[in-house]
Scaffold this active site. Structure first.
Site, PDB file in Angstrom:
ATOM      1  N   GLY A  23      -1.474  -5.039  -2.189  1.00  0.00           N
ATOM      2  CA  GLY A  23      -1.609  -6.485  -2.216  1.00  0.00           C
ATOM      3  C   GLY A  23      -1.875  -7.037  -3.593  1.00  0.00           C
ATOM      4  O   GLY A  23      -1.393  -8.116  -3.949  1.00  0.00           O
ATOM      5  N   ARG A  51     -12.862  -7.718   0.335  1.00  0.00           N
ATOM      6  CA  ARG A  51     -11.541  -7.754  -0.308  1.00  0.00           C
ATOM      7  C   ARG A  51     -10.505  -8.334   0.669  1.00  0.00           C
ATOM      8  O   ARG A  51     -10.421  -7.957   1.827  1.00  0.00           O
ATOM      9  CB  ARG A  51     -11.135  -6.332  -0.708  1.00  0.00           C
ATOM     10  CG  ARG A  51      -9.762  -6.230  -1.380  1.00  0.00           C
ATOM     11  CD  ARG A  51      -8.665  -5.852  -0.401  1.00  0.00           C
ATOM     12  NE  ARG A  51      -7.392  -5.591  -1.071  1.00  0.00           N
ATOM     13  CZ  ARG A  51      -6.245  -5.440  -0.433  1.00  0.00           C
ATOM     14  NH1 ARG A  51      -6.194  -5.528   0.880  1.00  0.00           N
ATOM     15  NH2 ARG A  51      -5.131  -5.208  -1.099  1.00  0.00           N
ATOM     16  N   VAL A  52      -9.723  -9.273   0.194  1.00  0.00           N
ATOM     17  CA  VAL A  52      -8.583  -9.787   0.953  1.00  0.00           C
ATOM     18  C   VAL A  52      -7.355  -9.595   0.084  1.00  0.00           C
ATOM     19  O   VAL A  52      -7.366  -9.925  -1.100  1.00  0.00           O
ATOM     20  CB  VAL A  52      -8.758 -11.284   1.298  1.00  0.00           C
ATOM     21  CG1 VAL A  52      -7.517 -11.827   1.995  1.00  0.00           C
ATOM     22  CG2 VAL A  52      -9.983 -11.487   2.189  1.00  0.00           C
ATOM     23  N   GLY A  53      -6.304  -9.040   0.674  1.00  0.00           N
ATOM     24  CA  GLY A  53      -5.079  -8.789  -0.085  1.00  0.00           C
ATOM     25  C   GLY A  53      -4.077  -9.911   0.081  1.00  0.00           C
ATOM     26  O   GLY A  53      -4.429 -11.056   0.413  1.00  0.00           O
ATOM     27  N   ASP A  54      -2.828  -9.580  -0.124  1.00  0.00           N
ATOM     28  CA  ASP A  54      -1.765 -10.585  -0.057  1.00  0.00           C
ATOM     29  C   ASP A  54      -1.475 -11.062   1.359  1.00  0.00           C
ATOM     30  O   ASP A  54      -1.050 -12.200   1.561  1.00  0.00           O
ATOM     31  CB  ASP A  54      -0.471  -9.982  -0.620  1.00  0.00           C
ATOM     32  CG  ASP A  54      -0.023  -8.782   0.210  1.00  0.00           C
ATOM     33  OD1 ASP A  54      -0.817  -7.823   0.333  1.00  0.00           O
ATOM     34  OD2 ASP A  54       1.095  -8.807   0.762  1.00  0.00           O
ATOM     35  N   THR A  60       1.310  -2.679   6.382  1.00  0.00           N
ATOM     36  CA  THR A  60       1.145  -3.957   7.066  1.00  0.00           C
ATOM     37  C   THR A  60       2.345  -4.152   7.932  1.00  0.00           C
ATOM     38  O   THR A  60       3.433  -3.771   7.539  1.00  0.00           O
ATOM     39  CB  THR A  60       1.129  -5.089   6.003  1.00  0.00           C
ATOM     40  OG1 THR A  60      -0.047  -4.938   5.230  1.00  0.00           O
ATOM     41  CG2 THR A  60       1.173  -6.453   6.622  1.00  0.00           C
ATOM     42  N   THR A 116       4.951  -6.094   1.945  1.00  0.00           N
ATOM     43  CA  THR A 116       3.994  -5.047   2.298  1.00  0.00           C
ATOM     44  C   THR A 116       3.776  -4.192   1.053  1.00  0.00           C
ATOM     45  O   THR A 116       4.612  -4.176   0.160  1.00  0.00           O
ATOM     46  CB  THR A 116       4.476  -4.189   3.474  1.00  0.00           C
ATOM     47  OG1 THR A 116       3.474  -3.206   3.772  1.00  0.00           O
ATOM     48  CG2 THR A 116       5.790  -3.495   3.171  1.00  0.00           C
ATOM     49  N   GLY A 117       2.660  -3.515   1.015  1.00  0.00           N
ATOM     50  CA  GLY A 117       2.369  -2.677  -0.144  1.00  0.00           C
ATOM     51  C   GLY A 117       1.064  -3.094  -0.791  1.00  0.00           C
ATOM     52  O   GLY A 117       0.279  -3.838  -0.194  1.00  0.00           O
TER      53      GLY A 117
HETATM   54  N1  ASP Z   1      -0.426  -5.637   1.662  1.00  0.00           N
HETATM   55  C1  ASP Z   1      -1.551  -5.111   2.377  1.00  0.00           C
HETATM   56  C2  ASP Z   1      -2.803  -5.350   1.602  1.00  0.00           C
HETATM   57  O1  ASP Z   1      -2.786  -5.193   0.393  1.00  0.00           O
HETATM   58  C3  ASP Z   1      -1.445  -3.677   2.696  1.00  0.00           C
HETATM   59  C4  ASP Z   1      -0.085  -3.110   2.872  1.00  0.00           C
HETATM   60  O2  ASP Z   1       0.874  -3.811   3.162  1.00  0.00           O
HETATM   61  O3  ASP Z   1       0.091  -1.889   2.729  1.00  0.00           O
HETATM   62  O4  ASP Z   1      -3.807  -5.649   2.218  1.00  0.00           O
END
Ligand code: ASP
Length: 329
Positions: A239, A213-216, A185, A236-237
């Site tokens: 979610g 799906r919705v992440g963080d 992200t 980032t990472g």
């Molecule tokens: N955080 C983002 C998500 O989970 C993806 C990412 O940052 O790698 O959608």
């Protein structure tokens, strides 16, 4: 000079190149954040944000984004499928509605009313990645979604191939990553000449995600949190790990209670390690800035090696490893 810009991953250089001139010309932190996110969203070579982003399991690219300057000033959108610039739409939600977050069809109707132009988000390179994934792991796989494994994020994938990371990424390199190319992200934090902070986040989310799906990233307090009195943080990472601990909010809350940006980020990573059963390729990283009146320090920290941040200040723009990495591998 108080201007400062932080972004996530090496492709953050694309964002910083667009954002820094805004700050250097005396623009607001929010303008800088939106300019940087927009530049990456428009860059087809970045395979996890905007046009060229990696699609979900059904081959549809769905974008999420948010912006924030204070608890009473934030906007977000999720599941945007036809508009390339979700960060600018999120800003419009903040400025033109009484709401914080719009999703899916309603968000797209709002974007249309606001004059945003549609664009096809799925590039041929992304479609090829999806076809390859579907062949190997998709619903045609007898295991279906149960066979789905969180893939590596792009920097870690590059590292696994013995490549020191990338800036943007040449199309052939992206092709090359196939299943390994996954999620990342662009998260941005900016401090302007007046000392004001802003944050933003833009993503196509986890590669080959289950539709819906919705992440963080677009969720206030998870992907981004900004409180002018306590500080700004962005994530980032994976979610799902970040959401379990209200990651960005918690970083800012710990700074409010006196922790340095570095210690605050590190403590939140420790909580994730403490509460989740981690898979080998799980990754999370945070960037954080303290308000000027609290010293103005900044930091980044990551769960595992592989993450880099991009910083721009009076000394120029640098791609750097984080200040702290919690796990060895
Ligand atoms: N955080 C983002 C998500 O989970 C993806 C990412 O940052 O790698 O959608």
């Amino acid at each position: 000079m108080s201007e400062l810009l932080l972004s996530t991953w090496s492709f953050g250089t694309i964002a910083n190149a667009a954002s820094w001139p805004v700050l250097a010309a005396g623009g607001t932190a929010l303008d800088a954040v939106v300019a940087g996110a927009t530049a990456i969203e428009d860059d087809e070579t970045v395979d996890c944000v905007g046009v060229g982003g990696t699609p979900g399991a059904e081959g549809v690219v769905a974008l999420d984004a948010c912006v924030m300057t204070d608890p009473n000033r934030c906007g977000a959108v999720a599941d945007i499928r036809h508009y390339p610039n979700p960060t600018a739409i999120a800003r419009r939600v903040m400025e033109k509605t009484i709401h914080v977050m719009l999703v899916g069809e309603g968000a797209e109707q709002f974007a249309a009313r606001e004059g945003f132009q549609q664009r096809t988000l799925l590039t041929e390179a992304a479609r090829q990645r999806w076809l390859k994934w579907r062949q190997e792991h998709g619903p045609n796989d007898p295991n279906g979604y149960r066979g789905w494994v969180p893939p590596l994020n792009v920097e870690d994938a590059a590292r696994a191939r013995g490549n020191a990371g990338r800036v943007g990424g040449a199309p052939d390199e992206i092709e090359d990553r196939g299943q390994a190319a996954s999620h990342d992200t662009v998260s941005l934090l900016a401090r302007d000449r007046a000392g004001a902070l802003a944050g933003g986040c833009s993503t196509s989310g986890m590669a080959f995600k289950v539709p819906g799906r919705v992440g963080d990233s677009p969720i206030i307090g998870h992907g981004v949190y900004v409180d002018q009195r306590a500080g700004a943080a962005a994530a980032t990472g994976n979610g799902e790990l970040i959401m379990g601990v209200c990651g960005s909010f918690l970083v800012v809350e710990l700074m409010r209670q006196g922790a340095s940006p570095r210690d605050a980020c590190t403590e939140v990573l420790r909580r994730i390690v403490d509460r989740f059963e981690l898979l080998p390729n799980h990754q999370v990283a945070f960037i954080a800035i303290a308000p000027l009146e609290r010293g103005g320090a900044w930091a980044s920290a990551a769960l595992r090696p592989g993450f880099v941040h991009v910083v721009s200040d009076e000394r120029g723009t640098r791609v750097e490893p984080p200040h702290f990495v919690l796990l060895e591998t």
